[in-house]
Structure formats: C-alpha cells, structure tokens
Write a protein that holds these residues in place. Structure first.
Motif, PDB file in Angstrom:
ATOM      1  N   ALA A  56      -3.122   7.697 -18.876  1.00 39.18           N
ATOM      2  CA  ALA A  56      -5.178   7.213 -18.028  1.00 39.18           C
ATOM      3  C   ALA A  56      -4.791   5.912 -18.190  1.00 39.18           C
ATOM      4  CB  ALA A  56      -5.376   7.428 -19.422  1.00 39.18           C
ATOM      5  N   PHE A  57      -3.562   5.067 -18.770  1.00 39.90           N
ATOM      6  CA  PHE A  57      -3.761   3.718 -18.691  1.00 39.90           C
ATOM      7  C   PHE A  57      -2.937   3.288 -17.528  1.00 39.90           C
ATOM      8  CE2 PHE A  57      -2.990   5.129 -22.490  1.00 39.90           C
ATOM      9  CZ  PHE A  57      -4.383   4.807 -23.351  1.00 39.90           C
ATOM     10  N   ALA A  58      -2.799   3.695 -16.513  1.00 40.00           N
ATOM     11  CA  ALA A  58      -2.026   3.229 -14.868  1.00 40.00           C
ATOM     12  C   ALA A  58      -3.163   2.631 -14.025  1.00 40.00           C
ATOM     13  CB  ALA A  58      -1.102   4.485 -14.105  1.00 40.00           C
ATOM     14  N   VAL A  59      -3.214   1.636 -13.774  1.00 41.22           N
ATOM     15  CA  VAL A  59      -3.714   1.126 -12.669  1.00 41.22           C
ATOM     16  C   VAL A  59      -2.876   0.966 -11.377  1.00 41.22           C
ATOM     17  CG1 VAL A  59      -4.270  -0.020 -14.640  1.00 41.22           C
ATOM     18  CG2 VAL A  59      -2.658  -1.147 -13.259  1.00 41.22           C
ATOM     19  N   ASP A  60      -2.346   1.237 -11.079  1.00 44.65           N
ATOM     20  CA  ASP A  60      -1.950   1.678  -9.848  1.00 44.65           C
ATOM     21  C   ASP A  60      -0.785   2.925  -9.910  1.00 44.65           C
ATOM     22  OD1 ASP A  60       1.070   1.200 -10.789  1.00 44.65           O
ATOM     23  OD2 ASP A  60       0.908  -1.093 -10.160  1.00 44.65           O
ATOM     24  N   ARG A  61      -0.060   3.219  -8.363  1.00 44.43           N
ATOM     25  CA  ARG A  61       0.796   4.234  -8.290  1.00 44.43           C
ATOM     26  C   ARG A  61       2.175   4.386  -8.326  1.00 44.43           C
ATOM     27  NH1 ARG A  61      -1.869   8.276  -5.875  1.00 44.43           N
ATOM     28  NH2 ARG A  61       0.565   8.678  -4.406  1.00 44.43           N
ATOM     29  N   SER A  62       2.738   2.921  -9.317  1.00 46.44           N
ATOM     30  CA  SER A  62       4.163   2.457  -9.909  1.00 46.44           C
ATOM     31  C   SER A  62       4.409   4.076 -10.861  1.00 46.44           C
ATOM     32  CB  SER A  62       4.245   1.247 -10.111  1.00 46.44           C
ATOM     33  OG  SER A  62       3.736   0.911 -11.478  1.00 46.44           O
ATOM     34  N   GLU A  63       5.774   4.102 -10.976  1.00 49.76           N
ATOM     35  CA  GLU A  63       6.251   4.742 -12.189  1.00 49.76           C
ATOM     36  C   GLU A  63       5.239   4.235 -13.184  1.00 49.76           C
ATOM     37  OE1 GLU A  63      10.706   6.109 -13.626  1.00 49.76           O
ATOM     38  OE2 GLU A  63       9.764   5.708 -11.525  1.00 49.76           O
ATOM     39  N   ILE A  64       5.480   5.070 -14.586  1.00 49.93           N
ATOM     40  CA  ILE A  64       4.890   5.263 -15.497  1.00 49.93           C
ATOM     41  C   ILE A  64       5.811   5.235 -17.301  1.00 49.93           C
ATOM     42  CG2 ILE A  64       2.821   4.856 -15.156  1.00 49.93           C
ATOM     43  CD1 ILE A  64       2.319   7.441 -16.269  1.00 49.93           C
ATOM     44  N   GLU A  65       6.049   4.922 -18.013  1.00 49.84           N
ATOM     45  CA  GLU A  65       6.132   5.206 -18.999  1.00 49.84           C
ATOM     46  C   GLU A  65       5.827   6.235 -19.783  1.00 49.84           C
ATOM     47  OE1 GLU A  65       8.013   2.697 -23.215  1.00 49.84           O
ATOM     48  OE2 GLU A  65       6.362   3.078 -22.624  1.00 49.84           O
ATOM     49  N   HIS A  66       6.325   7.530 -19.826  1.00 51.49           N
ATOM     50  CA  HIS A  66       6.040   8.278 -20.714  1.00 51.49           C
ATOM     51  C   HIS A  66       6.256   8.268 -21.737  1.00 51.49           C
ATOM     52  CE1 HIS A  66       5.748  10.365 -16.942  1.00 51.49           C
ATOM     53  NE2 HIS A  66       7.466  10.398 -16.896  1.00 51.49           N
ATOM     54  N   GLY A  67       4.669   8.663 -22.816  1.00 50.63           N
ATOM     55  CA  GLY A  67       4.794   8.311 -23.630  1.00 50.63           C
ATOM     56  C   GLY A  67       2.696   8.814 -24.228  1.00 50.63           C
ATOM     57  N   VAL A  68       2.922   8.400 -25.397  1.00 48.06           N
ATOM     58  CA  VAL A  68       1.210   8.647 -25.309  1.00 48.06           C
ATOM     59  C   VAL A  68       0.127   7.366 -26.495  1.00 48.06           C
ATOM     60  CG1 VAL A  68       1.170  11.063 -24.836  1.00 48.06           C
ATOM     61  CG2 VAL A  68       1.454  10.944 -27.057  1.00 48.06           C
ATOM     62  N   ARG A  69      -0.590   6.893 -26.814  1.00 45.80           N
ATOM     63  CA  ARG A  69      -1.373   6.127 -27.564  1.00 45.80           C
ATOM     64  C   ARG A  69      -2.313   7.699 -28.423  1.00 45.80           C
ATOM     65  NH1 ARG A  69      -6.267   2.348 -26.510  1.00 45.80           N
ATOM     66  NH2 ARG A  69      -7.668   5.118 -26.455  1.00 45.80           N
ATOM     67  N   ILE A  70      -1.836   7.321 -29.252  1.00 47.23           N
ATOM     68  CA  ILE A  70      -2.106   7.942 -30.628  1.00 47.23           C
ATOM     69  C   ILE A  70      -3.323   7.263 -31.757  1.00 47.23           C
ATOM     70  CG2 ILE A  70      -1.807   9.231 -33.237  1.00 47.23           C
ATOM     71  CD1 ILE A  70       0.980   9.795 -31.295  1.00 47.23           C
ATOM     72  N   ASN A  71      -4.573   7.212 -31.938  1.00 43.64           N
ATOM     73  CA  ASN A  71      -5.446   6.922 -32.081  1.00 43.64           C
ATOM     74  C   ASN A  71      -5.401   7.123 -33.902  1.00 43.64           C
ATOM     75  OD1 ASN A  71      -8.346   6.124 -33.716  1.00 43.64           O
ATOM     76  ND2 ASN A  71      -8.816   5.877 -31.238  1.00 43.64           N
ATOM     77  N   LEU A  72      -5.101   6.257 -35.015  1.00 41.92           N
ATOM     78  CA  LEU A  72      -4.830   6.272 -36.022  1.00 41.92           C
ATOM     79  C   LEU A  72      -6.219   6.936 -36.982  1.00 41.92           C
ATOM     80  CD1 LEU A  72      -1.577   4.461 -36.744  1.00 41.92           C
ATOM     81  CD2 LEU A  72      -1.802   6.526 -36.484  1.00 41.92           C
ATOM     82  N   ALA A  73      -7.849   6.250 -36.250  1.00 40.71           N
ATOM     83  CA  ALA A  73      -9.034   5.937 -36.647  1.00 40.71           C
ATOM     84  C   ALA A  73      -9.689   6.987 -36.348  1.00 40.71           C
ATOM     85  CB  ALA A  73      -9.127   4.506 -36.173  1.00 40.71           C
ATOM     86  N   CYS A  74      -8.914   7.644 -35.978  1.00 39.59           N
ATOM     87  CA  CYS A  74     -10.243   8.833 -35.968  1.00 39.59           C
ATOM     88  C   CYS A  74      -9.938  10.220 -37.031  1.00 39.59           C
ATOM     89  CB  CYS A  74      -9.771   9.645 -34.351  1.00 39.59           C
ATOM     90  SG  CYS A  74     -10.338   8.956 -33.052  1.00 39.59           S
ATOM     91  N   ALA A  75      -9.170  10.333 -37.081  1.00 40.56           N
ATOM     92  CA  ALA A  75      -8.803  11.122 -38.273  1.00 40.56           C
ATOM     93  C   ALA A  75     -10.019  11.287 -39.297  1.00 40.56           C
ATOM     94  CB  ALA A  75      -7.055  11.760 -38.731  1.00 40.56           C
ATOM     95  N   THR A  76     -10.470  11.479 -40.446  1.00 38.89           N
ATOM     96  CA  THR A  76     -11.744  11.476 -41.257  1.00 38.89           C
ATOM     97  C   THR A  76     -11.080  11.015 -42.619  1.00 38.89           C
ATOM     98  OG1 THR A  76     -12.047  13.770 -41.553  1.00 38.89           O
ATOM     99  CG2 THR A  76     -13.352  13.049 -39.769  1.00 38.89           C
ATOM    100  N   SER A  77      -9.433  11.111 -42.587  1.00 39.52           N
ATOM    101  CA  SER A  77      -8.815  10.931 -43.664  1.00 39.52           C
ATOM    102  C   SER A  77      -7.430  11.311 -43.553  1.00 39.52           C
ATOM    103  CB  SER A  77      -9.641  12.006 -44.597  1.00 39.52           C
ATOM    104  OG  SER A  77      -8.610  13.778 -44.588  1.00 39.52           O
ATOM    105  N   ARG A  78      -7.228  10.238 -44.586  1.00 34.80           N
ATOM    106  CA  ARG A  78      -5.365  10.335 -44.305  1.00 34.80           C
ATOM    107  C   ARG A  78      -4.907  11.280 -44.579  1.00 34.80           C
ATOM    108  NH1 ARG A  78      -3.843   4.822 -48.503  1.00 34.80           N
ATOM    109  NH2 ARG A  78      -5.777   3.710 -47.748  1.00 34.80           N
ATOM    110  N   ALA A  79      -5.455  12.652 -45.434  1.00 34.97           N
ATOM    111  CA  ALA A  79      -5.032  13.815 -44.977  1.00 34.97           C
ATOM    112  C   ALA A  79      -4.867  14.587 -43.676  1.00 34.97           C
ATOM    113  CB  ALA A  79      -5.315  14.537 -47.097  1.00 34.97           C
ATOM    114  N   GLN A  80      -6.689  13.900 -43.508  1.00 32.53           N
ATOM    115  CA  GLN A  80      -6.158  15.071 -41.520  1.00 32.53           C
ATOM    116  C   GLN A  80      -5.174  13.667 -41.064  1.00 32.53           C
ATOM    117  OE1 GLN A  80      -9.675  14.245 -39.319  1.00 32.53           O
ATOM    118  NE2 GLN A  80     -10.027  16.123 -39.350  1.00 32.53           N
TER     119      GLN A  80
END
Length: 137
Positions: free
Chosen positions: A90-114
């Motif tokens: 989702a963050f690639a801007v061209d066709r070069s090889e990308i690192e396999h990873g994911v971005r995790i949004n910590l603020a989306c959870a409504t609570s720390r328990a979630q």
C-alpha cells in the motif's frame, strides 16, 4: 464557499486560540503522547521485538514479516481473523522490490484491552502457515 475555502473557520480558530493560551491544547497533546507510549509498550511486549520498528511518539508500528509470509497474504489472513493492517504494498510508489511488512495502527483500538487482543491475534498469525485468501484485503 468563501468562509470555508478562503480562511479558517472563525469559531475553530477562536477555540484553538483559547486552548493554546489556557494550556488545554498542551494537556490534550501530553495525554495523547502518554497514550501512544503506553500502546507502543504493549506492542513491544506482545510482538516479536526483532521484527518490530517503533517510535514512542507514533501511533503506528512497523512489523517486518518473516518468510514465508508476504505482506498481502499476512494482511488478508489477519483481516480474516478480524484485525486490519496495512501491507507494505500500500506504500509502494514504484515497481521496485518492497520489504514484506505491515503497518499496525495502535490508535484504532477503542481500548488497551482491545489492542492487546488484536496484537495477540497478530502474534498468533505470525506463527501460522500462510493461507491463500484471494480478494479479502
């Protein structure tokens, strides 16, 4: 059109000015940064540290994926279990090889328990064998 496109809304600017002057804005910012730090601590505690890139003042973490995981496959598998993450593609801007990873949004959870529940699910997903889930991202 003129009041919204040619200048900031006067009421919003008045509120912002008052909050800056009376310290409310600083208090809100300090509270948000403290929550980000607490959530970053949870991520560092629950996700494999050798795969994690973090910044204490950020609402996101970057999780590098070990083989055989590919970013899109991991994101699809996590989504199938109820947790949405953004694959590196989702963050690639061209066709070069990308690192396999994911971005995790910590603020989306409504609570720390979630958040704890979601991070545990992601840790479990890392340990599983990738499943082909087409069209689920």
């Amino acid at each position: 059109m003129r009041t919204t496109a040619w200048m900031p809304a006067p009421m919003s600017m008045l509120i912002a000015s008052i909050w800056i002057e009376d310290g409310t804005a600083r208090h809100i910012m300090d509270s948000q940064l403290a929550e980000f730090r607490a959530r970053q601590d949870l991520a560092r505690e629950l996700l494999p540290q050798e795969l994690l890139q973090t910044d204490p003042a950020c609402m996101f973490v970057w999780l590098k994926l070990p083989p055989p995981w590919r970013a899109d496959d991991f994101a699809a598998n996590a989504k199938a279990r109820g947790v949405v993450v953004m694959p590196s593609s989702a963050f690639a801007v061209d066709r070069s090889e990308i690192e396999h990873g994911v971005r995790i949004n910590l603020a989306c959870a409504t609570s720390r328990a979630q958040l704890v529940s979601a991070l545990r699910l992601l840790t479990g997903t890392l340990k599983d064998r990738p499943r082909a889930l087409f069209g689920t991202i």
